[in-house]
Design a protein around this motif. Sequence first.
Motif, PDB file in Angstrom:
ATOM      1  N   LEU A   1       1.360   4.053  -2.788  1.00 22.89           N
ATOM      2  CA  LEU A   1       0.719   6.042  -2.276  1.00 22.89           C
ATOM      3  C   LEU A   1       1.585   6.307  -2.935  1.00 22.89           C
ATOM      4  O   LEU A   1       1.867   7.467  -3.515  1.00 22.89           O
ATOM      5  CB  LEU A   1       0.738   5.269  -0.887  1.00 22.89           C
ATOM      6  CG  LEU A   1       0.076   7.127  -0.424  1.00 22.89           C
ATOM      7  CD1 LEU A   1      -1.526   7.521  -1.185  1.00 22.89           C
ATOM      8  CD2 LEU A   1       0.340   7.368   0.928  1.00 22.89           C
TER       9      LEU A   1
ATOM     10  N   PRO B   1       0.881  -1.029   0.081  1.00 22.02           N
ATOM     11  CA  PRO B   1      -0.142  -0.190  -0.097  1.00 22.02           C
ATOM     12  C   PRO B   1       0.964   1.431   0.221  1.00 22.02           C
ATOM     13  O   PRO B   1       0.265   2.238  -0.833  1.00 22.02           O
ATOM     14  CB  PRO B   1      -0.829  -0.178   1.016  1.00 22.02           C
ATOM     15  CG  PRO B   1      -0.567  -1.648   1.362  1.00 22.02           C
ATOM     16  CD  PRO B   1       0.819  -2.730   0.554  1.00 22.02           C
TER      17      PRO B   1
ATOM     18  N   SER C   1       1.579   7.006  -6.807  1.00 27.17           N
ATOM     19  CA  SER C   1       0.063   8.088  -6.771  1.00 27.17           C
ATOM     20  C   SER C   1       0.963   8.780  -7.015  1.00 27.17           C
ATOM     21  O   SER C   1       0.465   9.670  -7.801  1.00 27.17           O
ATOM     22  CB  SER C   1      -1.257   7.551  -6.494  1.00 27.17           C
ATOM     23  OG  SER C   1      -1.414   6.038  -6.135  1.00 27.17           O
TER      24      SER C   1
END
Length: 195
Positions: free
Chosen positions: A70, A66, A73
């Motif tokens: 992130l 995760p 992104s």
Amino acid sequence: MEESQPPPGESREKSAAGIEKAEQELVFYYSRTRRLERASPAVRELNDPTPVRRPSLFGTLTATKPLTFLFMSVVILVIGIFITSYFSSRNDRSTLGGNSLTLSAMRFEGSSYIVIKKTVPGKTEAYTGIVDIAVSVYVKSGEAPPGELPLANRRVFFSPEPEEEYRITVPFEAQELLFLMRAGEEYLNLRIKTE
């Protein structure tokens, strides 16, 4: 019946000898290595005497899936913002007589609307006075102009104000406009894309 009590000095000697004897008889079955053999891996890592290398910033940002998602992104978002801001603000910037100029143009219903923003950078001495502007359609070298090229002449006045904005309109439109500006004895030749 009276119990005979030993003299006070004698009882202390016997009791101290008894404690020493009892301490010598105590056996401790504590072994740190045996205890750590049965401990969890997290506890073993905490008790490991080898120096631990501190994680890097990139390693921390991508430690788990995760966090990696992130991080990627955010990187893609920042790159997208830079690309969008670079291509969306295609204003031509230049200087004329010590004044910093930003020009932008827009087409609408057969006319071109031009905005000239003048700023004086810092506390430098900049030109004040009449500025003559000639605007025409830009024709690339090697291309034949489609008939007579339209030409519009305008005149603005640069005042000593640190920031000014001028709006002028010319009665023709094109994808690119050619500007010729004169401030005193200084000339500026620009090409601007219209929106």
